[in-house]
Design a protein around this motif. Structure first.
Motif, PDB file in Angstrom:
ATOM      1  N   ASN A 130      -5.758  18.255  -3.085  1.00  0.00           N
ATOM      2  CA  ASN A 130      -6.824  18.535  -2.120  1.00  0.00           C
ATOM      3  C   ASN A 130      -7.985  17.578  -2.357  1.00  0.00           C
ATOM      4  O   ASN A 130      -8.743  17.733  -3.316  1.00  0.00           O
ATOM      5  N   PRO A 131      -8.137  16.561  -1.506  1.00  0.00           N
ATOM      6  CA  PRO A 131      -9.226  15.593  -1.715  1.00  0.00           C
ATOM      7  C   PRO A 131     -10.602  16.236  -1.622  1.00  0.00           C
ATOM      8  O   PRO A 131     -11.564  15.716  -2.191  1.00  0.00           O
ATOM      9  N   ASN A 132     -10.707  17.375  -0.925  1.00  0.00           N
ATOM     10  CA  ASN A 132     -12.002  18.052  -0.820  1.00  0.00           C
ATOM     11  C   ASN A 132     -12.438  18.653  -2.156  1.00  0.00           C
ATOM     12  O   ASN A 132     -13.615  18.975  -2.333  1.00  0.00           O
ATOM     13  N   SER A 133     -11.488  18.793  -3.079  1.00  0.00           N
ATOM     14  CA  SER A 133     -11.810  19.331  -4.400  1.00  0.00           C
ATOM     15  C   SER A 133     -12.093  18.229  -5.408  1.00  0.00           C
ATOM     16  O   SER A 133     -12.296  18.503  -6.589  1.00  0.00           O
ATOM     17  N   SER A 134     -12.086  16.986  -4.955  1.00  0.00           N
ATOM     18  CA  SER A 134     -12.330  15.846  -5.838  1.00  0.00           C
ATOM     19  C   SER A 134     -13.632  15.150  -5.439  1.00  0.00           C
ATOM     20  O   SER A 134     -13.757  14.668  -4.312  1.00  0.00           O
ATOM     21  N   SER A 135     -14.572  15.068  -6.361  1.00  0.00           N
ATOM     22  CA  SER A 135     -15.855  14.425  -6.059  1.00  0.00           C
ATOM     23  C   SER A 135     -15.727  12.917  -5.931  1.00  0.00           C
ATOM     24  O   SER A 135     -16.629  12.254  -5.403  1.00  0.00           O
ATOM     25  N   SER A 136     -14.621  12.339  -6.401  1.00  0.00           N
ATOM     26  CA  SER A 136     -14.436  10.891  -6.333  1.00  0.00           C
ATOM     27  C   SER A 136     -13.567  10.455  -5.155  1.00  0.00           C
ATOM     28  O   SER A 136     -13.344   9.258  -4.953  1.00  0.00           O
ATOM     29  N   ALA A 137     -13.060  11.398  -4.359  1.00  0.00           N
ATOM     30  CA  ALA A 137     -12.210  11.052  -3.212  1.00  0.00           C
ATOM     31  C   ALA A 137     -13.039  10.490  -2.064  1.00  0.00           C
ATOM     32  O   ALA A 137     -14.088  11.035  -1.719  1.00  0.00           O
ATOM     33  N   VAL A 138     -12.553   9.398  -1.491  1.00  0.00           N
ATOM     34  CA  VAL A 138     -13.227   8.760  -0.353  1.00  0.00           C
ATOM     35  C   VAL A 138     -12.216   8.588   0.770  1.00  0.00           C
ATOM     36  O   VAL A 138     -11.200   7.896   0.601  1.00  0.00           O
ATOM     37  N   ALA A 139     -12.466   9.216   1.906  1.00  0.00           N
ATOM     38  CA  ALA A 139     -11.574   9.069   3.059  1.00  0.00           C
ATOM     39  C   ALA A 139     -11.712   7.665   3.637  1.00  0.00           C
ATOM     40  O   ALA A 139     -12.825   7.161   3.822  1.00  0.00           O
ATOM     41  N   LEU A 140     -10.589   7.019   3.922  1.00  0.00           N
ATOM     42  CA  LEU A 140     -10.593   5.644   4.434  1.00  0.00           C
ATOM     43  C   LEU A 140     -10.498   5.599   5.951  1.00  0.00           C
ATOM     44  O   LEU A 140     -10.598   4.512   6.537  1.00  0.00           O
TER      45      LEU A 140
ATOM     46  N   THR B 147      10.511  12.216   6.430  1.00  0.00           N
ATOM     47  CA  THR B 147       9.299  11.429   6.643  1.00  0.00           C
ATOM     48  C   THR B 147       8.145  12.026   5.865  1.00  0.00           C
ATOM     49  O   THR B 147       8.185  13.170   5.416  1.00  0.00           O
ATOM     50  N   ALA B 148       7.097  11.244   5.705  1.00  0.00           N
ATOM     51  CA  ALA B 148       5.830  11.721   5.148  1.00  0.00           C
ATOM     52  C   ALA B 148       4.724  11.009   5.916  1.00  0.00           C
ATOM     53  O   ALA B 148       4.766   9.793   6.099  1.00  0.00           O
ATOM     54  N   GLU B 149       3.742  11.777   6.382  1.00  0.00           N
ATOM     55  CA  GLU B 149       2.640  11.170   7.118  1.00  0.00           C
ATOM     56  C   GLU B 149       1.347  11.911   6.800  1.00  0.00           C
ATOM     57  O   GLU B 149       1.359  13.076   6.399  1.00  0.00           O
ATOM     58  N   GLY B 150       0.238  11.204   6.927  1.00  0.00           N
ATOM     59  CA  GLY B 150      -1.049  11.816   6.626  1.00  0.00           C
ATOM     60  C   GLY B 150      -2.159  10.798   6.647  1.00  0.00           C
ATOM     61  O   GLY B 150      -2.102   9.816   7.396  1.00  0.00           O
ATOM     62  N   GLN B 151      -3.166  10.999   5.794  1.00  0.00           N
ATOM     63  CA  GLN B 151      -4.345  10.150   5.756  1.00  0.00           C
ATOM     64  C   GLN B 151      -4.474   9.448   4.404  1.00  0.00           C
ATOM     65  O   GLN B 151      -4.020   9.957   3.381  1.00  0.00           O
ATOM     66  N   GLN B 152      -5.134   8.282   4.424  1.00  0.00           N
ATOM     67  CA  GLN B 152      -5.334   7.511   3.206  1.00  0.00           C
ATOM     68  C   GLN B 152      -6.710   7.796   2.594  1.00  0.00           C
ATOM     69  O   GLN B 152      -7.700   7.987   3.310  1.00  0.00           O
ATOM     70  N   TYR B 153      -6.746   7.805   1.268  1.00  0.00           N
ATOM     71  CA  TYR B 153      -7.976   8.006   0.507  1.00  0.00           C
ATOM     72  C   TYR B 153      -8.029   7.005  -0.641  1.00  0.00           C
ATOM     73  O   TYR B 153      -6.999   6.447  -1.049  1.00  0.00           O
ATOM     74  N   ASN B 154      -9.229   6.803  -1.168  1.00  0.00           N
ATOM     75  CA  ASN B 154      -9.403   6.178  -2.474  1.00  0.00           C
ATOM     76  C   ASN B 154      -9.798   7.263  -3.453  1.00  0.00           C
ATOM     77  O   ASN B 154     -10.621   8.132  -3.136  1.00  0.00           O
TER      78      ASN B 154
ATOM     79  N   LEU C  13      -4.363   6.009  -2.035  1.00  0.00           N
ATOM     80  CA  LEU C  13      -3.201   6.880  -2.012  1.00  0.00           C
ATOM     81  C   LEU C  13      -3.126   7.587  -0.675  1.00  0.00           C
ATOM     82  O   LEU C  13      -4.136   7.751   0.015  1.00  0.00           O
ATOM     83  N   GLY C  14      -1.933   7.998  -0.321  1.00  0.00           N
ATOM     84  CA  GLY C  14      -1.746   8.765   0.892  1.00  0.00           C
ATOM     85  C   GLY C  14      -1.728  10.252   0.572  1.00  0.00           C
ATOM     86  O   GLY C  14      -1.156  10.667  -0.434  1.00  0.00           O
ATOM     87  N   VAL C  15      -2.359  11.044   1.417  1.00  0.00           N
ATOM     88  CA  VAL C  15      -2.338  12.503   1.292  1.00  0.00           C
ATOM     89  C   VAL C  15      -1.569  13.033   2.494  1.00  0.00           C
ATOM     90  O   VAL C  15      -2.036  12.956   3.631  1.00  0.00           O
ATOM     91  N   ALA C  16      -0.352  13.539   2.237  1.00  0.00           N
ATOM     92  CA  ALA C  16       0.554  13.902   3.322  1.00  0.00           C
ATOM     93  C   ALA C  16       0.178  15.247   3.927  1.00  0.00           C
ATOM     94  O   ALA C  16       0.035  16.247   3.222  1.00  0.00           O
ATOM     95  N   SER C  17       0.021  15.266   5.233  1.00  0.00           N
ATOM     96  CA  SER C  17      -0.235  16.505   5.958  1.00  0.00           C
ATOM     97  C   SER C  17       1.041  17.042   6.593  1.00  0.00           C
ATOM     98  O   SER C  17       1.097  18.196   7.017  1.00  0.00           O
ATOM     99  N   ASN C  18       2.061  16.205   6.642  1.00  0.00           N
ATOM    100  CA  ASN C  18       3.317  16.598   7.268  1.00  0.00           C
ATOM    101  C   ASN C  18       4.457  15.866   6.587  1.00  0.00           C
ATOM    102  O   ASN C  18       4.389  14.657   6.371  1.00  0.00           O
ATOM    103  N   THR C  19       5.471  16.589   6.208  1.00  0.00           N
ATOM    104  CA  THR C  19       6.657  15.965   5.626  1.00  0.00           C
ATOM    105  C   THR C  19       7.888  16.587   6.248  1.00  0.00           C
ATOM    106  O   THR C  19       7.861  17.710   6.760  1.00  0.00           O
ATOM    107  N   SER C  20       8.968  15.853   6.174  1.00  0.00           N
ATOM    108  CA  SER C  20      10.234  16.351   6.695  1.00  0.00           C
ATOM    109  C   SER C  20      11.314  16.046   5.670  1.00  0.00           C
ATOM    110  O   SER C  20      11.861  14.952   5.643  1.00  0.00           O
ATOM    111  N   GLY C  21      11.556  16.981   4.780  1.00  0.00           N
ATOM    112  CA  GLY C  21      12.677  16.849   3.865  1.00  0.00           C
ATOM    113  C   GLY C  21      12.384  16.148   2.552  1.00  0.00           C
ATOM    114  O   GLY C  21      12.889  16.554   1.517  1.00  0.00           O
ATOM    115  N   PHE C  22      11.563  15.105   2.560  1.00  0.00           N
ATOM    116  CA  PHE C  22      11.408  14.292   1.361  1.00  0.00           C
ATOM    117  C   PHE C  22      10.891  15.097   0.178  1.00  0.00           C
ATOM    118  O   PHE C  22      11.366  14.952  -0.949  1.00  0.00           O
TER     119      PHE C  22
END
Length: 404
Positions: free
Chosen positions: A140-150, A163-170, A185-194
């Motif tokens: 959960n990037p919201n629980s990390s004070s060092s996470a930056v949404a790109l 598949t895996a899809e979502g948003q990128q963060y630093n 890094l990618g934070v996956a909001s949706n995956t299919s099987g992987f």
């Protein structure tokens, strides 16, 4: 006394400098299951499914390489045959993935990741993944004070159509006690099987040209930020005692000296070899190969693999590119790289019996029509379990040594 005082200060300064240097660390690796069915037999269909996933990874990497460099990786489109320092302990999943512990964020959150030398990107399941990521630790990037949404999305597809899809963060990434800051890094909001796998996420360790984000792989970030004393990581893959060593090599795990092969193309870890031998006879002469922790087999071009099994008595192609052979006639195989022959144990070559009779086994070398353009072979577990392998990022080479 004055001389002694100066000497003591100098010695203290040297000690401080020594203590401040990055220390290579090891991560234990685990590999949980195998390509065998629940009753302990090897299913040719599972072998074919694994090869299909490798073919998809090649296509995915080639597409990223072309987008990042403007140059085509393969001279033609890939096709598949129709029909089917510090150390980190590693665990094996489905006999295709070696995974170990990592931490991400501030404060650090703990996960497991598949360390894959055949890809470049790093992603974890995110908090909105819900049922699809059940049983996995979510980042959960919201629980990390060092996470930056790109403000950038990502989408990755895999060979089993997952598949895996979502948003990128630093964010901050810690692996084996070493820390990379502002790592993409990618934070996956949706995956299919992987993410049905035993591990939480995927950490690619190939060259940056294969990145879909695009971004620097985690180890490259560790190097650029001075977190490691050497730009080398090394793998021991085995039934027990497997590890990923970061920032150098673990001298306790190999004997003798390394034989090095230069990387011929900075995308996958691609090298040239001298030959492949069966029962003392050279079957394959000079060849090109990639070394991939994400491949459980040795996978070769279908036509060359056909010639390979023609040299083994009673070997049979049971599906396109999939071969069996008598369990009591496992050949002596060796691969020569840099002028040195590396023998493969019969235990690693033999993937196991196909049924309860125990007479017919699946070989560790299998074929694919997607291999054979820029390289003829993929050297996966079947080879890497027989050597200690050092991936030298700084000198763009791979070193092989005998296991201790």
């Amino acid at each position: 006394m004055r001389f002694s005082f100066v000497f003591s200060i100098t010695a203290l300064q040297a000690l401080v400098v020594a203590l401040s240097q990055p220390v290579p660390l090891s991560i234990s690796l685990t590999k949980k299951s195998s390509l065998r069915t629940a009753d302990g037999y090897v299913d040719p269909a599972s072998i074919r499914a694994h090869i299909s996933s490798i073919e998809a990874k090649l296509q995915r990497g080639a597409a990223a390489f072309e987008r990042n460099t403007g140059a085509a990786f393969f001279s033609h489109s890939l096709t598949k045959r129709a029909g089917s320092s510090g150390s980190d302990p590693l665990v094996d999943s489905s006999n295709t993935s070696w995974f170990g512990a990592i931490s991400v964020g501030t404060p650090l959150q703990n996960f497991t990741a598949d360390f894959d030398t055949g890809s470049a990107d790093f992603f974890l399941p995110g908090p909105s993944c819900d049922v699809q990521c059940s049983g996995h630790t979510l980042f959960n990037p919201n629980s990390s004070s060092s996470a930056v949404a790109l403000g950038k999305s990502f989408q990755l597809s895999f060979g089993d159509k997952s598949t895996a899809e979502g948003q990128q963060y630093n964010d901050t990434v810690s692996i084996g006690g070493l820390t990379a800051t502002a790592q993409t890094l990618g934070v996956a909001s949706n995956t299919s099987g992987f993410l049905k796998e035993k591990f939480d996420g995927l950490m690619g360790m190939s060259f940056p040209s294969l990145s879909h984000f695009p971004a620097e792989p985690v180890f490259n970030t560790l190097v650029s930020q001075g977190a490691v004393s050497e730009s080398v990581f090394a793998f021991k893959l085995a039934s027990s005692g497997s590890e990923l060593h970061l920032g150098g090599v673990n001298s306790a795990l190999y004997k003798g000296s390394f034989t090095y092969a230069p990387v011929t193309k900075q995308a996958f870890w691609q090298i040239d070899g001298d030959g492949i031998w069966i029962n003392g006879n050279q079957i394959v002469k000079t060849f090109s190969a990639i070394v991939d922790t994400g491949t459980t087999l040795i996978v070769g071009n279908s036509s060359v693999v056909s010639q390979f099994y023609a040299a083994i008595t009673n070997a049979t192609e049971v599906q396109p590119g999939i071969y069996t052979l008598p369990c009591n006639a496992i050949p002596n195989m060796s691969i020569t790289i840099g002028g040195k022959a590396f023998p493969l144990s019969t235990d690693t070559f033999n993937k196991g019996p196909t049924d309860s009779s125990g007479k017919i086994c699946i070989g560790g070398v299998q074929g694919s029509d997607s291999v054979g353009d820029q390289f003829q072979w993929i050297l996966g577990d079947v080879f890497m379990r027989n050597v200690y392998t050092a991936f030298d990022v700084g000198n763009s080479r791979i070193g092989f040594a005998e296991l201790a």
